[in-house]
Design a protein around this motif. Sequence first.
Motif, short mmCIF file in Angstrom:
data_model
loop_
_atom_site.label_atom_id
_atom_site.label_comp_id
_atom_site.label_asym_id
_atom_site.label_seq_id
_atom_site.Cartn_x
_atom_site.Cartn_y
_atom_site.Cartn_z
N SER A 1 -3.26 8.86 0.12
CA SER A 1 -3.01 8.10 -1.11
C SER A 1 -4.06 7.01 -1.30
O SER A 1 -4.54 6.40 -0.35
N LYS A 2 -4.40 6.79 -2.55
CA LYS A 2 -5.43 5.79 -2.86
C LYS A 2 -4.84 4.64 -3.67
O LYS A 2 -5.53 4.03 -4.45
N LYS A 3 -3.55 4.43 -3.52
CA LYS A 3 -2.91 3.44 -4.40
C LYS A 3 -2.51 2.19 -3.65
O LYS A 3 -2.08 2.25 -2.50
N PHE B 1 0.86 -1.18 0.00
CA PHE B 1 0.00 0.00 0.00
C PHE B 1 0.89 1.22 0.00
O PHE B 1 1.90 1.27 0.71
N ASP B 2 0.50 2.17 -0.79
CA ASP B 2 1.27 3.41 -0.86
C ASP B 2 0.94 4.22 0.38
O ASP B 2 -0.20 4.66 0.56
N GLN C 1 -4.31 -2.52 5.03
CA GLN C 1 -3.91 -1.11 4.96
C GLN C 1 -4.44 -0.40 6.20
O GLN C 1 -5.62 -0.02 6.26
N PRO C 2 -3.60 -0.23 7.20
CA PRO C 2 -4.09 0.44 8.41
C PRO C 2 -3.93 1.95 8.27
O PRO C 2 -3.14 2.44 7.47
N PHE C 3 -4.73 2.69 9.03
CA PHE C 3 -4.56 4.15 9.06
C PHE C 3 -4.99 4.63 10.44
O PHE C 3 -5.74 3.94 11.16
N LEU D 1 -3.28 0.05 -8.36
CA LEU D 1 -4.74 0.01 -8.37
C LEU D 1 -5.28 1.13 -7.49
O LEU D 1 -4.67 1.49 -6.49
N ASN D 2 -6.43 1.62 -7.87
CA ASN D 2 -7.12 2.60 -7.07
C ASN D 2 -7.85 1.86 -5.96
O ASN D 2 -8.68 1.00 -6.22
N THR D 3 -7.54 2.19 -4.71
CA THR D 3 -8.16 1.44 -3.62
C THR D 3 -9.63 1.81 -3.43
O THR D 3 -10.35 1.13 -2.73
#
Lengths: 250, 962
Positions: B51-53, B44-45, B379-381, B66-68
Amino acid sequence: MARLPPFKVALVCAVLFVVCTDFVCCNNGRRVGDTLETEFSGFSVPLEHSFEVDDVAKFRVRGALVLKAGREPSVSLSQNQLSEEDRTKLKEVAAVDGLYRIRVPRVFLQADRQTERQMEGYLTAFVRACAMVESHLSDVITIHTDVSGYLIGVSIVTLPGACRGTEVEDEVDLEVFNTTLSIMAPVNAPGPETALFLERMEQESEKKGKNPQEQKSFFAKYWYLILGGAIFLMVSNSAQPPAGGGREQS
Amino acid sequence: MAKLILLWLKCILLCATVEAVFEDQVGKFDWRQQYVGKVRFSHFDTHVQSSKKVVVATERNVFAALNTRTGELFWRHVDKAGSEGTIDALLQHGQDAVLVVGNGRVLRSWDVNVGGLNWEIVLDSGSFQSACLVGQQDMVKHVAVLKKTAISLHYLSNGHQKWIENLPDIETVDYQAVYSDGNGEVYVLGVVPHSHIAIVVYSIEDGEIIKQISVEAPWLSNIQASCVVVGQGMLTCVDSAAMSFYMLDVHLQLQMTQIPLQSLALEVDPGFNPVLLSHQPNPARQPLSEFFLQLGPDHYQLLQLNDGQIVTMRDFKPALLVSFATTGEKTVAAVMSPKNKTACSVNLFSADTGRRLLDTTLIFNMDPNGGKPEKLFVQPFLKKDDSVGYRAMVQTEDHTLTFIQQPGRVMWTREEALSDVVTMEMVDLPLTGTQAELEGEFGKKADGLMSMVLKRLSSQLILLQAWIAHLWKLFYDARKPRSQVKNDITIENLSRDEFNLQKMMVMVTASGKLFGIDSKTGSILWRHYLDNVPSNAAFKLMVQRTTAHFPHPPQCTLLIKDKDTGLATLHVFNPIFGKKSHVTPPALPQPILQSLMLPLMDQDYAKVLLLVDDQYKVSAFPSTKNVLQQLQEMASSIFFYLVDSSQGRLSGYRLRTDLSTEQIWEVVIPAEIQKIVSVKGKRPNEHVHSQGRVMGDRSVLYKYLNPNLLAVVTESTDLHQERSFIGILLIDGVTGRIIHEAVQRKARGPVHVVHSENWVVYEYWSTKSRRNEFSVIELYEGMELYNSTVFSSLDRPHAPQVLQQSYIFPSSISTMEATLTEKGITSRHLLIGLPSGGILSLPKMFLDPRRPEIVSEQSREENLIPYAPELLIRTEWFINYNQTVSRVRGIYTAPSGLESTCLVVAYGLDIYQTRVYPSKQFDVLKDDYDYMLISSVLFALFFATMISKRLAEVKLLNRAWR
């Protein structure tokens, strides 16, 4: 139809050598087992056939193929007549729509020794027995070789090929094989024909060169059009009133 | 001269029957879908918060972002197919992604934002082992690449090599891993199998060997499989034989300490090789001291290394997948565990404590027609309140990527199995209920006048009802704004359109997943995963019953054959709904040699499939009494052939009434000289409209239309450029008669063949001229037909005339297919898939052996194009304009209800569907056809005649009075 008495039809063997393919007509041959290799400086392999009412193949010798190696391979055939017994059997098989099969052993033409020539296995082909009967045993056998001289396939068709159910009454018709035999090597497929095309193009351009009309330059050919166009432009420019701003306001 | 010009003009006009699309037609009846393949590496970017990549590197040698949010591709780079383009490693740092490609051949750095190439360098030869980012003082500046014999360090900014060092003792030591934790040193870990571990420490600055040490480890054979580095440089290995941990401090390198698993109360499932999983959030820092140990297929244990001691933190059983992820300073462990039969739940656990984080449950509903989850990417945030939220990307066994948001909302799915389509068929859609009702009326048996009348009335009533409903819907929709009116296509409202242009595409993929795709929009209508498909399976898809036999459902049969053992299974399904049929296919205990569809039908209108096993016994499916009886009657006219390419043997068989077989012909091509590479018959659904060609002198040249003809292509085993050749044999599949035998000398494969009507087109590489060439063979019976009513292979004694011509083609090709139309009236085109991604529609007219070298009046009359050795590629012949189709593997053509139109699907990495009109749309009015004008003209004419008639009458009357 000319019918030859069975005894006289002996030892007629016409061999025709044509480039690439050789057609051989064998009305009748000699007894199989006669050594032929010395005569033709080729070698002989048996041509076997089988026709059974129950369709289980039992191959018996029909004749001997004499193959001659070389740049232009050739083949000839000597074969027996069908015996009385075989004739009735063939008719029986034809009645039940059985198959008439032939086979030749796989051989390599270009080898020098007999042992190297023979390979394992046979090449087989078939035709409907009724077609064989109705054509009065006139068949066309073609033997195919590959580039290097291996026999790869054999095919048999009868002429005519159809089974119309016509009765063949006379036994004599089924005695003698009327075989057309040929051996086919692969033909060379053509590549793109560039040389001829280039030649043709050259000829055309030469033709063009000779024609003086074609040689004229662009301006020389179309000067009147260009002049006309130019005059037209000039006239239309001078005739137009300068009314650019007025139109936008309205 | 003028004549020549005219001729050329004519030619150009003829050739201009081209199907280049207009700008406003783009996307109107064509669509493309791009895929990437099964994901091997994914990142994950994270360098920008918003970022959505997600960056993926796949088994199909594709690197893409890819667009997440939507699952669409931002960008995609397709490398060479095969081992030359294999992506060995993907390392990501900031906005740079570093790839090692082609077994360590090339090192590339990509800018993740825009997908541009930062730099690329070619590495020294040697097989790739491992790569890692190397950091120093919290800055990552280098990347280390370990090969079998050497290690090199490259700058991350420009790829320049900082140093390269040969590894010591490469004869004995097998170096497998490279590790760095930001202290200015690079550790290369090697192993002498079953003897000892060798560790070489290099200085980052100049590549000098700082230390070189070997430690006894007689139990170890593969570092990467059984060891990880944990915490402060502790190499931790697990040995399944001794059931214990071995630990080694790479900084001190004294000796290995052994900790039995039993002392930690851990037990490995019997027969399972325990696996370790660690996590290094930042290459410039040390890895986490927490790590996972997999004890069984669904059993994981979270462990912590604490002062050289291993502490158990939490046991996860059952757990399908685990994964570490880091955001900011927080590292979490995501664990997927099965919830019930159809759903899994993902939970986050704090890596430091092993405690479950609140409100982090995510439900992943498994598709009942899909596979089990295989990989989990998290993909954590950080949320505003500093708690951790996450999204998860799950890859399942059927190569589906699913992106899920909490609490279980599927944001998108990508069916990556479609990147590897093996075979496909197009099936007509069923009639609507009302249409079927009408059809049914005619199908039923008549039972009395009165009931027939009633039936007719009732069906008319139903039609009226449907029409009113349709009108009402139109009225209702008209009031809504246009954007809201949706014409979603679902399985329920699928029905055939007027011209049968919309069909169901049934696609079979290598992973064993079947798809049903609507050909008009490209939306996937059904999917079905077959989970018992061997990895080396060969597939053959057959349509046993079409949709034409209402009320019987359509039926497709997929033959899945293991290439090694020859054992096969059948999967019978409904191609419209994808559901497995209730018809039980026969069990096939014997290896299958050949399968063939007969035109025979059973009482339920299913075509009969014959399967020939290795004992040459034939079994039929369906094998009802009716079928067996029909087979017995037909047996003597059912022939089939078998090809054994290893021995070069082609043999023909005939069916006997007791379903055994007998061999009737045999052709043997010596395998030591040439080997059979392909055998092509004709397509059974092909129609040929005209029996012959009209010549310039108005006589007819009849085509040799043998439906049983096979084109056999061989390649020589001798590959020397002077002696190599390609052989073309045309064999009758019933009688085994060799119709034609040709040899293309100084030529080499790969050969692509199309066999249709009375022609065979093949493409090969000419070794002599070093170019691609096309050759066409056409077969003609001659000026009269032998038997014009019916063709029988058994009764066609005369050999056909064979014409052949060759051409130069300026490009290599990937695949080739011919267009196909309903009645075969439309002229044929060849559809050629080029490696560049274009699909070329080449008129067959250019591949005609009767093209004359010298133009004559007759050839002009016949519209033959004068021979030119080169076939040009015109840009307007590309049917996919700018819609590049990567790695075209096959092209499928299907006729539509319109004679002019042929449906085309090209598949490879991408899927592209379009329509082609080889002879233009002669049976369709144009889109911009002016109905108003023509009707107003008609009306005006009508009124004009009325008025003039009246006037004429008046005039006549007046004249009479005069």
